[in-house]
Design a protein around this motif. Structure first.
Motif, PDB file in Angstrom:
ATOM      1  N   PRO A   4     -73.974 116.718  52.502  1.00 35.41           N
ATOM      2  CA  PRO A   4     -73.787 118.132  52.846  1.00 35.41           C
ATOM      3  C   PRO A   4     -74.664 118.515  54.024  1.00 35.41           C
ATOM      4  CG  PRO A   4     -75.052 117.921  50.819  1.00 35.41           C
ATOM      5  CD  PRO A   4     -74.611 116.534  51.202  1.00 35.41           C
ATOM      6  N   PHE A   5     -74.051 119.163  55.025  1.00 37.51           N
ATOM      7  CA  PHE A   5     -74.782 119.540  56.232  1.00 37.51           C
ATOM      8  C   PHE A   5     -75.889 120.534  55.924  1.00 37.51           C
ATOM      9  CE2 PHE A   5     -75.299 122.014  60.168  1.00 37.51           C
ATOM     10  CZ  PHE A   5     -75.733 120.982  60.974  1.00 37.51           C
ATOM     11  N   HIS A   6     -75.686 121.361  54.906  1.00 35.67           N
ATOM     12  CA  HIS A   6     -76.672 122.384  54.583  1.00 35.67           C
ATOM     13  C   HIS A   6     -77.844 121.834  53.779  1.00 35.67           C
ATOM     14  CE1 HIS A   6     -73.904 122.214  51.160  1.00 35.67           C
ATOM     15  NE2 HIS A   6     -74.941 122.544  50.442  1.00 35.67           N
ATOM     16  N   GLU A   7     -77.872 120.524  53.578  1.00 31.32           N
ATOM     17  CA  GLU A   7     -78.953 119.907  52.814  1.00 31.32           C
ATOM     18  C   GLU A   7     -80.287 120.194  53.485  1.00 31.32           C
ATOM     19  OE1 GLU A   7     -80.515 115.413  52.281  1.00 31.32           O
ATOM     20  OE2 GLU A   7     -78.429 115.757  51.790  1.00 31.32           O
ATOM     21  N   PRO A   8     -81.289 120.650  52.713  1.00 29.83           N
ATOM     22  CA  PRO A   8     -82.607 120.908  53.306  1.00 29.83           C
ATOM     23  C   PRO A   8     -83.156 119.652  53.972  1.00 29.83           C
ATOM     24  CG  PRO A   8     -82.508 121.740  51.066  1.00 29.83           C
ATOM     25  CD  PRO A   8     -81.246 120.934  51.304  1.00 29.83           C
ATOM     26  N   GLY A   9     -83.703 119.823  55.140  1.00 29.65           N
ATOM     27  CA  GLY A   9     -84.293 118.690  55.842  1.00 29.65           C
ATOM     28  C   GLY A   9     -83.306 117.861  56.640  1.00 29.65           C
ATOM     29  N   CYS A  10     -82.043 118.324  56.764  1.00 30.68           N
ATOM     30  CA  CYS A  10     -81.064 117.522  57.490  1.00 30.68           C
ATOM     31  C   CYS A  10     -81.475 117.330  58.945  1.00 30.68           C
ATOM     32  CB  CYS A  10     -79.669 118.120  57.384  1.00 30.68           C
ATOM     33  SG  CYS A  10     -79.489 119.740  58.131  1.00 30.68           S
ATOM     34  N   ALA A  12     -84.194 116.369  59.907  1.00 36.03           N
ATOM     35  CA  ALA A  12     -85.114 115.239  59.945  1.00 36.03           C
ATOM     36  C   ALA A  12     -84.437 113.922  59.564  1.00 36.03           C
ATOM     37  CB  ALA A  12     -86.296 115.505  59.011  1.00 36.03           C
ATOM     38  N   TRP A  13     -83.108 113.894  59.537  1.00 32.43           N
ATOM     39  CA  TRP A  13     -82.401 112.657  59.196  1.00 32.43           C
ATOM     40  C   TRP A  13     -82.686 111.574  60.232  1.00 32.43           C
ATOM     41  CZ3 TRP A  13     -76.852 114.947  58.190  1.00 32.43           C
ATOM     42  CH2 TRP A  13     -76.866 115.635  56.973  1.00 32.43           C
ATOM     43  N   SER A  14     -82.614 110.344  59.798  1.00 31.27           N
ATOM     44  CA  SER A  14     -82.783 109.227  60.727  1.00 31.27           C
ATOM     45  C   SER A  14     -81.583 109.188  61.672  1.00 31.27           C
ATOM     46  CB  SER A  14     -82.863 107.908  59.954  1.00 31.27           C
ATOM     47  OG  SER A  14     -81.604 107.640  59.343  1.00 31.27           O
ATOM     48  N   ASP A  15     -81.735 108.472  62.773  1.00 30.22           N
ATOM     49  CA  ASP A  15     -80.625 108.346  63.722  1.00 30.22           C
ATOM     50  C   ASP A  15     -79.397 107.738  63.052  1.00 30.22           C
ATOM     51  OD1 ASP A  15     -82.109 109.448  65.742  1.00 30.22           O
ATOM     52  OD2 ASP A  15     -82.624 107.520  66.677  1.00 30.22           O
ATOM     53  N   ALA A  16     -79.615 106.738  62.222  1.00 27.88           N
ATOM     54  CA  ALA A  16     -78.494 106.078  61.552  1.00 27.88           C
ATOM     55  C   ALA A  16     -77.759 107.046  60.631  1.00 27.88           C
ATOM     56  CB  ALA A  16     -78.990 104.872  60.762  1.00 27.88           C
ATOM     57  N   LEU A  17     -78.500 107.868  59.917  1.00 24.35           N
ATOM     58  CA  LEU A  17     -77.882 108.836  59.016  1.00 24.35           C
ATOM     59  C   LEU A  17     -77.131 109.916  59.796  1.00 24.35           C
ATOM     60  CD1 LEU A  17     -77.511 109.450  56.044  1.00 24.35           C
ATOM     61  CD2 LEU A  17     -79.610 110.759  56.089  1.00 24.35           C
ATOM     62  N   GLN A  18     -77.693 110.333  60.935  1.00 24.80           N
ATOM     63  CA  GLN A  18     -77.005 111.318  61.774  1.00 24.80           C
ATOM     64  C   GLN A  18     -75.694 110.749  62.311  1.00 24.80           C
ATOM     65  OE1 GLN A  18     -79.441 113.205  64.779  1.00 24.80           O
ATOM     66  NE2 GLN A  18     -81.239 113.062  63.447  1.00 24.80           N
ATOM     67  N   HIS A  21     -73.137 110.647  59.521  1.00 25.28           N
ATOM     68  CA  HIS A  21     -72.621 111.990  59.239  1.00 25.28           C
ATOM     69  C   HIS A  21     -71.614 112.407  60.318  1.00 25.28           C
ATOM     70  CE1 HIS A  21     -72.576 115.996  57.542  1.00 25.28           C
ATOM     71  NE2 HIS A  21     -72.779 116.489  58.750  1.00 25.28           N
ATOM     72  N   LEU A  22     -71.929 112.131  61.569  1.00 19.46           N
ATOM     73  CA  LEU A  22     -71.024 112.465  62.657  1.00 19.46           C
ATOM     74  C   LEU A  22     -69.710 111.696  62.517  1.00 19.46           C
ATOM     75  CD1 LEU A  22     -70.588 114.034  65.265  1.00 19.46           C
ATOM     76  CD2 LEU A  22     -71.711 112.163  66.480  1.00 19.46           C
ATOM     77  N   LEU A  24     -68.370 110.663  59.776  1.00 17.33           N
ATOM     78  CA  LEU A  24     -67.626 111.275  58.676  1.00 17.33           C
ATOM     79  C   LEU A  24     -66.939 112.559  59.126  1.00 17.33           C
ATOM     80  CD1 LEU A  24     -70.174 110.784  55.739  1.00 17.33           C
ATOM     81  CD2 LEU A  24     -67.955 109.660  56.004  1.00 17.33           C
ATOM     82  N   CYS A  25     -67.624 113.339  59.944  1.00  8.02           N
ATOM     83  CA  CYS A  25     -67.021 114.573  60.465  1.00  8.02           C
ATOM     84  C   CYS A  25     -65.832 114.254  61.355  1.00  8.02           C
ATOM     85  CB  CYS A  25     -68.049 115.387  61.241  1.00  8.02           C
ATOM     86  SG  CYS A  25     -69.344 116.096  60.204  1.00  8.02           S
ATOM     87  N   TRP A  26     -65.971 113.261  62.229  1.00  7.12           N
ATOM     88  CA  TRP A  26     -64.871 112.900  63.125  1.00  7.12           C
ATOM     89  C   TRP A  26     -63.665 112.421  62.340  1.00  7.12           C
ATOM     90  CZ3 TRP A  26     -67.847 109.874  67.428  1.00  7.12           C
ATOM     91  CH2 TRP A  26     -68.392 110.786  68.325  1.00  7.12           C
ATOM     92  N   ALA A  27     -63.910 111.734  61.240  1.00  9.79           N
ATOM     93  CA  ALA A  27     -62.797 111.230  60.424  1.00  9.79           C
ATOM     94  C   ALA A  27     -61.983 112.376  59.833  1.00  9.79           C
ATOM     95  CB  ALA A  27     -63.331 110.335  59.316  1.00  9.79           C
ATOM     96  N   LEU A  28     -62.573 113.553  59.705  1.00  7.59           N
ATOM     97  CA  LEU A  28     -61.876 114.696  59.127  1.00  7.59           C
ATOM     98  C   LEU A  28     -61.019 115.449  60.141  1.00  7.59           C
ATOM     99  CD1 LEU A  28     -64.748 116.131  56.913  1.00  7.59           C
ATOM    100  CD2 LEU A  28     -62.809 114.725  56.193  1.00  7.59           C
ATOM    101  N   GLU A  29     -61.198 115.159  61.419  1.00 11.06           N
ATOM    102  CA  GLU A  29     -60.445 115.855  62.456  1.00 11.06           C
ATOM    103  C   GLU A  29     -58.974 115.488  62.349  1.00 11.06           C
ATOM    104  OE1 GLU A  29     -62.176 114.985  66.214  1.00 11.06           O
ATOM    105  OE2 GLU A  29     -64.059 115.916  65.700  1.00 11.06           O
ATOM    106  N   CYS A  30     -58.125 116.490  62.342  1.00 12.34           N
ATOM    107  CA  CYS A  30     -56.701 116.206  62.211  1.00 12.34           C
ATOM    108  C   CYS A  30     -55.858 116.956  63.228  1.00 12.34           C
ATOM    109  CB  CYS A  30     -56.232 116.518  60.803  1.00 12.34           C
ATOM    110  SG  CYS A  30     -56.500 118.232  60.342  1.00 12.34           S
ATOM    111  N   ASP A  31     -56.429 117.892  63.952  1.00 15.63           N
ATOM    112  CA  ASP A  31     -55.639 118.675  64.883  1.00 15.63           C
ATOM    113  C   ASP A  31     -56.053 118.432  66.335  1.00 15.63           C
ATOM    114  OD1 ASP A  31     -57.337 121.896  64.762  1.00 15.63           O
ATOM    115  OD2 ASP A  31     -58.086 119.875  64.634  1.00 15.63           O
TER     116      ASP A  31
END
Length: 62
Positions: A4-10, A12-18, A21-22, A24-31
């Motif tokens: 969840p993007f609203h997770e506290p401390g997001c 401060a995520w590591s580069d790999a985690l960022q 997450h990105l 995963l977001c791109w995979a949701l793009e459909c339009d």
């Protein structure tokens, strides 16, 4: 793994985690324009000159 993007401390995520997450977001793009998706696919495949050609087709003509 959905993060969840609203997770506290997001911020401060590591580069790999960022990157994960990105992705995963791109995979949701459909339009998105199919040419944009094709350019992304070509870049992922390492076909950079072909991706640049497709991207050039997307530039405004003015």
């Amino acid at each position: 793994m959905a993060i969840p993007f609203h997770e506290p401390g997001c911020w401060a995520w590591s580069d790999a985690l960022q990157r994960q997450h990105l992705s995963l977001c791109w995979a949701l793009e459909c339009d998105i324009d199919p040419m944009i998706l094709r350019a992304r696919q070509l870049r992922r495949q390492g076909a950079l000159p072909q991706a640049s050609c497709v991207e050039e087709e997307l530039l405004p003509l003015f």
